[in-house]
Motif scaffolding. Sequence first.
Motif, PDB file in Angstrom:
ATOM      1  N   PRO A 185       0.816  -1.226   0.000  1.00  0.00           N
ATOM      2  CA  PRO A 185       0.000   0.000   0.000  1.00  0.00           C
ATOM      3  C   PRO A 185       0.843   1.266   0.000  1.00  0.00           C
ATOM      4  N   ARG A 186       0.421   2.213  -0.820  1.00  0.00           N
ATOM      5  CA  ARG A 186       1.107   3.502  -0.884  1.00  0.00           C
ATOM      6  C   ARG A 186       0.395   4.565  -0.048  1.00  0.00           C
ATOM      7  N   TYR A 187      -0.835   4.285   0.380  1.00  0.00           N
ATOM      8  CA  TYR A 187      -1.640   5.270   1.096  1.00  0.00           C
ATOM      9  C   TYR A 187      -2.030   4.734   2.465  1.00  0.00           C
ATOM     10  N   GLY A 188      -2.411   5.645   3.351  1.00  0.00           N
ATOM     11  CA  GLY A 188      -2.666   5.269   4.731  1.00  0.00           C
ATOM     12  C   GLY A 188      -3.956   4.506   4.945  1.00  0.00           C
ATOM     13  N   ALA A 189      -4.971   4.764   4.116  1.00  0.00           N
ATOM     14  CA  ALA A 189      -6.265   4.099   4.269  1.00  0.00           C
ATOM     15  C   ALA A 189      -6.937   4.017   2.909  1.00  0.00           C
ATOM     16  N   TYR A 190      -7.663   2.929   2.699  1.00  0.00           N
ATOM     17  CA  TYR A 190      -8.346   2.715   1.427  1.00  0.00           C
ATOM     18  C   TYR A 190      -9.849   2.554   1.666  1.00  0.00           C
ATOM     19  N   TYR A 191     -10.621   3.310   0.915  1.00  0.00           N
ATOM     20  CA  TYR A 191     -12.086   3.190   0.924  1.00  0.00           C
ATOM     21  C   TYR A 191     -12.475   2.700  -0.467  1.00  0.00           C
ATOM     22  N   ILE A 192     -12.899   1.454  -0.540  1.00  0.00           N
ATOM     23  CA  ILE A 192     -13.107   0.816  -1.844  1.00  0.00           C
ATOM     24  C   ILE A 192     -14.589   0.793  -2.194  1.00  0.00           C
ATOM     25  N   TYR A 193     -14.914   1.351  -3.375  1.00  0.00           N
ATOM     26  CA  TYR A 193     -16.290   1.384  -3.869  1.00  0.00           C
ATOM     27  C   TYR A 193     -16.335   0.732  -5.244  1.00  0.00           C
ATOM     28  N   PHE A 194     -17.133  -0.291  -5.377  1.00  0.00           N
ATOM     29  CA  PHE A 194     -17.322  -0.938  -6.676  1.00  0.00           C
ATOM     30  C   PHE A 194     -18.577  -0.364  -7.346  1.00  0.00           C
ATOM     31  N   SER A 195     -18.514  -0.253  -8.662  1.00  0.00           N
ATOM     32  CA  SER A 195     -19.616   0.368  -9.399  1.00  0.00           C
ATOM     33  C   SER A 195     -20.786  -0.578  -9.620  1.00  0.00           C
ATOM     34  N   ASN A 196     -20.660  -1.817  -9.122  1.00  0.00           N
ATOM     35  CA  ASN A 196     -21.753  -2.781  -9.269  1.00  0.00           C
ATOM     36  C   ASN A 196     -21.549  -3.899  -8.259  1.00  0.00           C
ATOM     37  N   VAL A 197     -22.363  -4.918  -8.368  1.00  0.00           N
ATOM     38  CA  VAL A 197     -22.302  -6.049  -7.432  1.00  0.00           C
ATOM     39  C   VAL A 197     -20.961  -6.763  -7.575  1.00  0.00           C
ATOM     40  N   VAL A 198     -20.312  -7.031  -6.447  1.00  0.00           N
ATOM     41  CA  VAL A 198     -19.036  -7.741  -6.443  1.00  0.00           C
ATOM     42  C   VAL A 198     -19.235  -9.074  -5.723  1.00  0.00           C
ATOM     43  N   SER A 199     -18.592 -10.113  -6.221  1.00  0.00           N
ATOM     44  CA  SER A 199     -18.789 -11.454  -5.655  1.00  0.00           C
ATOM     45  C   SER A 199     -18.096 -11.590  -4.301  1.00  0.00           C
ATOM     46  N   LYS A 200     -18.613 -12.504  -3.473  1.00  0.00           N
ATOM     47  CA  LYS A 200     -18.018 -12.753  -2.163  1.00  0.00           C
ATOM     48  C   LYS A 200     -16.594 -13.287  -2.296  1.00  0.00           C
ATOM     49  N   SER A 201     -16.362 -14.083  -3.342  1.00  0.00           N
ATOM     50  CA  SER A 201     -15.014 -14.631  -3.539  1.00  0.00           C
ATOM     51  C   SER A 201     -14.003 -13.527  -3.834  1.00  0.00           C
ATOM     52  N   ASP A 202     -14.425 -12.496  -4.571  1.00  0.00           N
ATOM     53  CA  ASP A 202     -13.515 -11.379  -4.857  1.00  0.00           C
ATOM     54  C   ASP A 202     -13.249 -10.549  -3.602  1.00  0.00           C
ATOM     55  N   VAL A 203     -14.277 -10.380  -2.787  1.00  0.00           N
ATOM     56  CA  VAL A 203     -14.089  -9.655  -1.519  1.00  0.00           C
ATOM     57  C   VAL A 203     -13.115 -10.417  -0.625  1.00  0.00           C
ATOM     58  N   LYS A 204     -13.205 -11.731  -0.653  1.00  0.00           N
ATOM     59  CA  LYS A 204     -12.293 -12.566   0.138  1.00  0.00           C
ATOM     60  C   LYS A 204     -10.850 -12.384  -0.340  1.00  0.00           C
ATOM     61  N   LEU A 205     -10.649 -12.329  -1.672  1.00  0.00           N
ATOM     62  CA  LEU A 205      -9.304 -12.104  -2.209  1.00  0.00           C
ATOM     63  C   LEU A 205      -8.729 -10.777  -1.724  1.00  0.00           C
ATOM     64  N   LEU A 206      -9.563  -9.742  -1.701  1.00  0.00           N
ATOM     65  CA  LEU A 206      -9.104  -8.434  -1.222  1.00  0.00           C
ATOM     66  C   LEU A 206      -8.747  -8.494   0.258  1.00  0.00           C
ATOM     67  N   ALA A 207      -9.559  -9.207   1.030  1.00  0.00           N
ATOM     68  CA  ALA A 207      -9.297  -9.319   2.468  1.00  0.00           C
ATOM     69  C   ALA A 207      -7.972 -10.035   2.726  1.00  0.00           C
TER      70      ALA A 207
ATOM     71  N   GLU B 123      -2.971  -7.384   4.087  1.00  0.00           N
ATOM     72  CA  GLU B 123      -2.157  -7.807   5.231  1.00  0.00           C
ATOM     73  C   GLU B 123      -1.814  -6.637   6.153  1.00  0.00           C
ATOM     74  N   HIS B 124      -1.761  -5.437   5.588  1.00  0.00           N
ATOM     75  CA  HIS B 124      -1.405  -4.256   6.387  1.00  0.00           C
ATOM     76  C   HIS B 124      -2.633  -3.589   7.007  1.00  0.00           C
ATOM     77  N   GLU B 125      -3.799  -4.166   6.756  1.00  0.00           N
ATOM     78  CA  GLU B 125      -5.070  -3.682   7.329  1.00  0.00           C
ATOM     79  C   GLU B 125      -5.288  -2.191   7.069  1.00  0.00           C
ATOM     80  N   VAL B 126      -5.197  -1.842   5.802  1.00  0.00           N
ATOM     81  CA  VAL B 126      -5.402  -0.444   5.412  1.00  0.00           C
ATOM     82  C   VAL B 126      -6.797  -0.196   4.831  1.00  0.00           C
ATOM     83  N   VAL B 127      -7.541  -1.253   4.572  1.00  0.00           N
ATOM     84  CA  VAL B 127      -8.882  -1.087   3.996  1.00  0.00           C
ATOM     85  C   VAL B 127      -9.864  -0.717   5.099  1.00  0.00           C
ATOM     86  N   ARG B 128     -10.503   0.428   4.961  1.00  0.00           N
ATOM     87  CA  ARG B 128     -11.477   0.892   5.942  1.00  0.00           C
ATOM     88  C   ARG B 128     -12.913   0.589   5.534  1.00  0.00           C
ATOM     89  N   GLU B 129     -13.139   0.451   4.251  1.00  0.00           N
ATOM     90  CA  GLU B 129     -14.522   0.301   3.776  1.00  0.00           C
ATOM     91  C   GLU B 129     -14.525  -0.410   2.442  1.00  0.00           C
TER      92      GLU B 129
END
Length: 565
Positions: free
Chosen positions: A90-112, A116-122
């Motif tokens: 990660p290059r930034y301190g916090a990430y707020y991720i917005y998808f423009s449509n429905v995203v699959s649970k498997s893709d959300v799992k990949l992002l999680a 590893e640095h726990e920078v995703v806030r949303e």
Amino acid sequence: MSVVQAVKNYVNKMISESEPGYKIMLMDKETTSFVSLVLGMSEVMRQEVYMFERLDQTSSGENMSYLKCLVYVRPTQDNIRALCHELQKPRYGAYYIYFSNVVSKSDVKLLAEADEHEVVREVQELYADYQALSPHLFSLNMPIHSHGMKWGSGCLQRTVQGLAGVLFSLQLLPTIRYQNNSEMARSLAENIRQTIVTEGSLYTNVDTEGNSLLLILDRRDDPVTPLLHQWTYEAMVHELLGVNNGRVNLAHVPGVSDDLKEVVMSPTQDDFYARSMYLNYGEIGQTIKDLMEDYQKKLSKQQKVESINDMKHFVESYPQFKKMSGTVSKHVTVVGELSRLVGTLGLLGISECQQELVCGSDHSANLQRIYQLVTDVKVREADAVALVMLYALRHEGHPNNDVRGLIIALRKRNVGDDYLKLLSSLMDYGGARARQSDLFGTQAPQDVSAIKKRLFKGLKGVDNVYTQHKPLVLDTISEVAKGRLREGAYPYCGNPAPTASKPQNVVLFIIGGVTYEESAAIHQFNTNNPGMRVILGGSTVHNSTSFLASMEAAMDGLPRKTLRI
């Protein structure tokens, strides 16, 4: 009910829900266009957005952990992979991720797993998955969408996502109808219905069921409209200059200044354009003249700086004055170039012939005039071919049809084989056998009202010979408004809601693309029918060049049966 406002609300939601402080926006190519069409970058930057980046163009740069990152991307596999790579380093301190449509649970799992640095806030789903071009017009920006009578690879899925996004963002739970002779329309209708059933929880403030209609049409039913020269300001700009994501390239204009080589032509960012886009060619000239006179009056006042108060007033009004100066320069340049092209290319004469051809019935006079234009070396090759195409469609079944003679005339002026192949493709794409509507009003009318319509259509007079043609979509929506849309021609997908005969909200979607003439017609319909609101959308927005390219791609490699050349 405005698609522009729906997308704006989503963008503002993204920005406002993150923590205060400077942010960057990380988008993909498509979502960049979604945002830029409804909000100027300066407007976004006023909300503490410091910088914009493209996800597909990022490289490992300096660490800026003091910034927050708003991610707005489509939920594609490429974007998921790129996001995972971004989160791993990660290059930034916090990430707020917005998808423009429905995203699959498997893709959300990949992002999680990548976080590893726990920078995703949303992580949220929004449904701004389309280009909002004006309050009543949207596009999926898909010039190529089919092969033959079938959907191209991945095109059905993208269309379902975009169209469902429109319905979700407007909170419309519609009755669905589709053009009966189009297998593509039927499959799209069924997929949209299934998506609504599957994702029904996304409706939080839905309109009353039965008050809305989604009507899916096929461009093949009206191949005429995209071939005609149009005379509203918006349509002329697209036909003669080309509009790409709300921008117009003027670099080819003789003597154009550097700051005008590319200009924004979007009603959401240009008030003058928003007021003028539906004016015809004659009206826009006077409107530009009035704009210049208003500017000159304000300029003369600004030049009288004689006191401290005058200087203060000048400084306060300078940003607005500078903006007006830019507006004047831009539109004078654009209209000047349009005027030059109309004169140089002889478009008034060509357009008059086109209009008489598709709206009149005198075959002999039409044929004679077309021969004159086709053999005139001053007429562009593209315009000559378009005239022959329109003639082939209009007089397809006429006993004295002379398409072959016109083709010989085209060959004599050395028109390329690609154009002649397109003529053959057009007849298979949108000839009489491919259409279900009576496009030219030549079939025997079935009732008294239809007879009256045909008898008296020519008695009202024509205010403007260049705007006689009315697109088929206007007849279709008029039938919807009267509750008379034939179920045999436009069947329901699933069981119709009990109040669906005269809906208050309608989404018209044209597989294969829409035109700005159709947009202007729907705008006028909405103005004249305040009790009903129509949103128009399509795979893309066509001018004649893009329409022919789209048709060529659809018919490429398929046998041509209708016309042998």
